[in-house]
Write a protein that holds these residues in place. Structure first.
Motif, PDB file in Angstrom:
ATOM      1  N   PHE A 258       0.864  -1.176   0.000  1.00  0.00           N
ATOM      2  CA  PHE A 258       0.000   0.000   0.000  1.00  0.00           C
ATOM      3  C   PHE A 258       0.901   1.227   0.000  1.00  0.00           C
ATOM      4  CE2 PHE A 258      -3.020  -3.044   1.941  1.00  0.00           C
ATOM      5  CZ  PHE A 258      -4.106  -2.829   1.106  1.00  0.00           C
ATOM      6  N   PHE A 295       0.677  -5.340   6.469  1.00  0.00           N
ATOM      7  CA  PHE A 295      -0.191  -4.892   5.375  1.00  0.00           C
ATOM      8  C   PHE A 295       0.240  -5.523   4.047  1.00  0.00           C
ATOM      9  CE2 PHE A 295       0.170  -1.688   8.695  1.00  0.00           C
ATOM     10  CZ  PHE A 295      -1.160  -1.437   8.995  1.00  0.00           C
ATOM     11  N   ALA A 297      -1.066  -5.644   0.029  1.00  0.00           N
ATOM     12  CA  ALA A 297      -2.054  -5.179  -0.955  1.00  0.00           C
ATOM     13  C   ALA A 297      -2.309  -6.202  -2.046  1.00  0.00           C
ATOM     14  CB  ALA A 297      -1.581  -3.846  -1.546  1.00  0.00           C
ATOM     15  N   GLU A 298      -2.126  -7.480  -1.723  1.00  0.00           N
ATOM     16  CA  GLU A 298      -2.315  -8.524  -2.742  1.00  0.00           C
ATOM     17  C   GLU A 298      -3.784  -8.741  -3.077  1.00  0.00           C
ATOM     18  OE1 GLU A 298       0.773 -11.945  -2.050  1.00  0.00           O
ATOM     19  OE2 GLU A 298       0.508 -10.795  -0.234  1.00  0.00           O
ATOM     20  N   ASP A 299      -4.032  -9.112  -4.324  1.00  0.00           N
ATOM     21  CA  ASP A 299      -5.409  -9.393  -4.745  1.00  0.00           C
ATOM     22  C   ASP A 299      -5.765 -10.851  -4.501  1.00  0.00           C
ATOM     23  OD1 ASP A 299      -6.468  -6.935  -5.635  1.00  0.00           O
ATOM     24  OD2 ASP A 299      -5.173  -7.015  -7.390  1.00  0.00           O
ATOM     25  N   CYS A 307      -5.775  -8.402   3.584  1.00  0.00           N
ATOM     26  CA  CYS A 307      -4.909  -7.258   3.276  1.00  0.00           C
ATOM     27  C   CYS A 307      -4.267  -6.674   4.531  1.00  0.00           C
ATOM     28  CB  CYS A 307      -5.703  -6.179   2.547  1.00  0.00           C
ATOM     29  SG  CYS A 307      -6.177  -6.692   0.894  1.00  0.00           S
TER      30      CYS A 307
ATOM     31  N   LEU B 246      -6.455   0.108   8.588  1.00  0.00           N
ATOM     32  CA  LEU B 246      -6.940   0.609   7.298  1.00  0.00           C
ATOM     33  C   LEU B 246      -8.431   0.885   7.425  1.00  0.00           C
ATOM     34  CD1 LEU B 246      -5.034  -1.889   4.984  1.00  0.00           C
ATOM     35  CD2 LEU B 246      -4.693   0.579   5.032  1.00  0.00           C
ATOM     36  N   LEU B 260      -4.786   7.158   1.753  1.00  0.00           N
ATOM     37  CA  LEU B 260      -4.230   6.280   0.724  1.00  0.00           C
ATOM     38  C   LEU B 260      -5.353   5.705  -0.118  1.00  0.00           C
ATOM     39  CD1 LEU B 260      -3.123   2.830   2.171  1.00  0.00           C
ATOM     40  CD2 LEU B 260      -4.438   4.462   3.511  1.00  0.00           C
ATOM     41  N   GLU B 261      -4.953   5.101  -1.238  1.00  0.00           N
ATOM     42  CA  GLU B 261      -5.941   4.467  -2.081  1.00  0.00           C
ATOM     43  C   GLU B 261      -5.969   2.995  -1.740  1.00  0.00           C
ATOM     44  OE1 GLU B 261      -6.333   5.052  -6.730  1.00  0.00           O
ATOM     45  OE2 GLU B 261      -5.953   2.987  -6.112  1.00  0.00           O
ATOM     46  N   TYR B 262      -7.150   2.483  -1.426  1.00  0.00           N
ATOM     47  CA  TYR B 262      -7.291   1.079  -1.049  1.00  0.00           C
ATOM     48  C   TYR B 262      -8.056   0.366  -2.149  1.00  0.00           C
ATOM     49  CZ  TYR B 262      -8.335  -2.995   1.870  1.00  0.00           C
ATOM     50  OH  TYR B 262      -8.433  -4.259   2.397  1.00  0.00           O
ATOM     51  N   LYS B 263      -7.331  -0.228  -3.078  1.00  0.00           N
ATOM     52  CA  LYS B 263      -7.973  -0.980  -4.159  1.00  0.00           C
ATOM     53  C   LYS B 263      -9.056  -0.139  -4.839  1.00  0.00           C
ATOM     54  CE  LYS B 263      -5.620  -4.632  -3.223  1.00  0.00           C
ATOM     55  NZ  LYS B 263      -4.688  -5.119  -4.227  1.00  0.00           N
TER      56      LYS B 263
END
Lengths: 524, 524
Positions: A258, A295, A297-299, A307, B246, B260-263
């Motif tokens: 992130f 943290f 940020a994996e999909d 996440c 988050l 921040l941008e979260y997905k």
């Protein structure tokens, strides 16, 4: 706790103090009353908010629901909890099941002159489920066992006040949320369709879902896991530390982080405390651990990835061999499992009631196999995997099954992994550079721990970073930490929620995370 | 610990195993040797990296430096640590001070036939400061006290291996970093200018700075603070939880958050676990606590603000009054201070040696003053402040001084703050809506804790949010949590690093933070 009283003293009712009796009557808007004025009207009703704004300290003593036992027979008690269910038997009688922290007690309202009025029974019947109430009454012991509550005594209600009303229609009922699949299937066979609350609905209304006995137990077990982890490590000379989560650049030099702007500088959230816990070792703490958020940020939309999760991290100087780190893993987890089985019996039962599971099978001394031995075991069973690759989820599961059959354990260490599948900071083996001084630990066929000896020599660390395609400039502070003398060291990391999930044989990490975050969920 | 041995067995030297003696000789590149081949050459030198890559488990036992006492006289020991200083007395003699986790021992190298060669003394003299070394030798007890080391025994060195070299010139010397201001001033009076290491340089080279006895002690004390906090709360029926960092939107509805941008969704880092810990209360946990990072994007350049710190957070149901929360604060902190004074004596001494401080003055039962009483105390001293405003840093300091004079304590609670200066979720007082059921706690004249009864009623919560200019849409999940029945509750939050700073009378929060983050510092 102050609220647990073996011998509750005489209770001063909230609304019947001589000196302000009339004043109180005026202030209170009582919602329930009979056709003619009820002389017992002050013994029930809604408590106005101002009474709950720290108005006074009365010295009254509350008893916890779980403390309600036969020993309190005939004693007056004051209890606060939720109106889980109200069942009207007639105009003159009602049963109220009161719940507090997962424990329940049956409260009986039966009209009797000078004690319980029709108005009070009507008020009880009108309570919405999950409302918070104060119940005052006398403990009685019924002749036959009580089925619908955890406590085997009843309260003969004398006073009943609602202190916080729930909305009349709840998005999910606690009874539904607490139901096991076994129960649902059984009912279905008998021709009855019971409500099944799906995982997403549970998470959308997590404050309701958390109230089930199973969820209460899950998070108490989680708290114990952390406590035992800490206690064990403290007793072994480890120091608990807190490393920063805000990191310049990208931590561990890569993948799904992130990113954010930090006062005009590019920054990211730590994917692990790896670099900083190693820096703490270079800072002479010898042995450190950390419990904190991690943290990613994996999909990943699997049952075991989130996440954000709670990492339990360990790092320690080693004198000679990474087996010293595996020794800690072995003793720590055997102690952990032993303690959980001993300390959390009731909670584990509550979890098993909703989600049945077999107790984890583990050995007194944790089995250690090399990666090559693992590959061999799979081969013997007809499964060929790349001897210099990694295990996939399927082969992990299969190997877990084979190990259980052969060695009788669901918890084991696989070590000496191929170097190519490990992070750049893992130390290569001295005798064969295609392998590394590393290990993973498996529980019920799933990986839960990853550990290794780390490279403490800056030149080799740089070489390995370059070989792994990492921009050395981004990790210069980290590499430089080893230029001022660094001891050989190693460590490991484990996810708190995964330990709880796999110990309890649960099928989804969302069940063991208070407010989970996955690629599409960031609320509540 | 395995490394602490009362009776070290006979030690197998790393380089002198019969079976691979010749092989080892070939492999090792020894940097130091006399003009003619040294027959004792195998007893000293640099250990090549491959020997440190988990080559074998020898069963050798290391002794910790702090365990080196007179009881080990004449025994052989093996010790690993840093070459803090090397002092050459002559070609034939040298002293090496070895440090491990802040403890130091003097090692003596004196040329003797068949035991110590000129080459070994030369090798010792060539060691760069802070290099990691293994020392093997015999414990001796000198007739006069040893000044330059913490242990009152010496090691007569027989073998000396360097396992990790430090760069020849360090950015800061540990001796300089460990020096007190008193020492510097004293030397100055005697005409000697000693090096003073400033805070920024310390933080730039934190892995070196952390090695001072004072810093070793500070973080051991910090670990104890957390442990005592947890132990106390667990014993009082609290459950340890982990809430997400988050957060969708902006937490607590405002001010300086890291975004921040979260997905693809807008998100931010939690400014506190406030909302989620309250949701845990609505989820029936009764009493919860959390230890975890807290993020504040404020542009504060003070001695007590950082952009990331470790929050100790507590939330609990209350039966009647926010004094129940203050009761926990009182008992928790008195227990904490008592335990620290008892358990951490040596560490507190080490801190005081570099940064002298007076032990904290506190009462057996914590003093509680109302905000109004505080205002009065200041007024009596001629200081007028807004009775419905907040204290500023200056008036906090002043009030702390007045309280110390009048009540003899440096730790006290100030409660019933004006509503206007508190967050929207603080419960107003029932008798006067200009005040709130809230409190702050002060330590040595600085605020360290903020707490309150919370609003558990959704309508009032909404009203108060609007009054405070908060977008109600942004906090709807939070407000909705209270619609399903919510108990009266309250809690507080405190910064771990501030507790350590103020307990030890330190002047900067950066001193009690492992790797601090402020508006301009995000590394290392």
């Amino acid at each position: 706790m102050a609220t647990e009283a073996q011998t509750p003293p005489h209770l001063t009712p909230l609304q019947l103090k001589d000196e302000d009796n009339k004043e109180a009557d005026k202030q209170r808007k009582l919602t329930a009353s009979g056709p003619s004025p009820d002389p017992l009207a002050a013994n029930y009703g809604e408590v106005p908010l101002e009474e709950l704004q720290s108005k006074e300290v009365t010295g009254r003593i509350w008893t916890e629901v779980r403390a309600l036992t036969e020993e309190l027979k005939d004693q007056k008690v004051l209890v606060r909890g939720r109106a889980q269910t109200v069942r009207a038997v007639s105009k003159k009688m009602a049963f109220l099941v009161l719940r507090e922290k997962g424990s329940t007690v049956q409260c009986v309202l039966l009209v009797a002159p000078d004690l319980v009025s029709l108005g009070m029974v009507k008020f009880a019947n009108g309570l919405s489920r999950e409302s918070y109430v104060d119940v005052e009454g006398t403990v009685s012991v019924p002749s036959s066992p009580i089925k619908g509550a955890s406590q085997q005594v009843e309260i003969q209600v004398r006073k009943l006040y609602c202190i916080s009303k729930a909305v009349p229609t709840l998005p999910i009922n606690i009874e539904d949320a607490a139901r096991s699949e076994v129960e649902i299937d059984k009912a279905l066979q008998a021709g009855e369709q019971l409500v099944r609350v799906n995982q997403d609905t549970r998470l959308n209304f997590r404050v309701l879902d958390l109230r089930t006995p199973c969820n209460q137990a899950i998070f108490r077990v989680q708290c114990q896991v952390e406590s035992i982890f800490r206690q064990f490590l403290l007793s072994e000379g480890f120091v608990g530390i807190h490393t920063p989560k805000l990191i310049a650049g990208s931590s561990e030099g890569g993948s799904a982080v992130f990113r954010l702007e930090y006062k005009g500088q590019p920054a990211c959230l730590a994917q692990s405390p790896q670099l900083h816990k190693q820096m703490a070792i270079c800072g002479d703490f010898g042995r450190v651990f950390e419990v904190g958020p991690v943290f990613r940020a994996e999909d990943s939309f699997t049952h075991k990835h989130l996440c954000e999760f709670t990492g339990l991290d360990v790092e320690m100087e080693i004198k000679e061999h990474y087996s010293e780190v595996m020794d800690i893993v072995d003793r720590l987890f055997v102690a952990l499992f032993d303690s959980l089985n001993k300390r959390c019996q009731k909670d584990l039962e509550a979890i098993g009631k909703q989600y049945p599971f077999q107790h984890l099978k583990y050995l007194r001394e944790t089995l250690r196999l090399t990666f090559q031995e693992g590959v061999e075991l799979l081969k013997e069973d007809g499964i060929e995997i790349d001897p210099l690759g990694d295990l996939n989820t399927e082969s992990e599961k299969k190997l877990g099954k084979l190990v259980l059959e052969k060695y009788g354990t669901e918890f084991y260490i696989l070590h000496r992994y191929p170097l190519a599948v490990r992070p750049f900071y893992n130390m290569p083996c001295s005798d064969d550079q295609t392998y590394s001084n590393s290990f993973d630990v498996f529980m019920r066929g799933e990986e839960i721990i990853s550990g290794a000896q780390r490279i403490h020599e800056p030149d080799l660390l740089t070489t390995r970073a370059i070989a792994c395609g990492i921009d050395v400039k981004m990790i210069s502070t980290y590499v430089d930490s080893f230029r001022y003398g660094a001891p050989p060291h190693g460590g490991f990391g484990v996810g708190l929620e995964r330990v709880v999930m796999l110990f309890c044989g649960l099928n989804n990490i969302r069940k063991t995370t208070l407010f989970p975050r996955d690629p599409i969920r960031i609320a509540p």
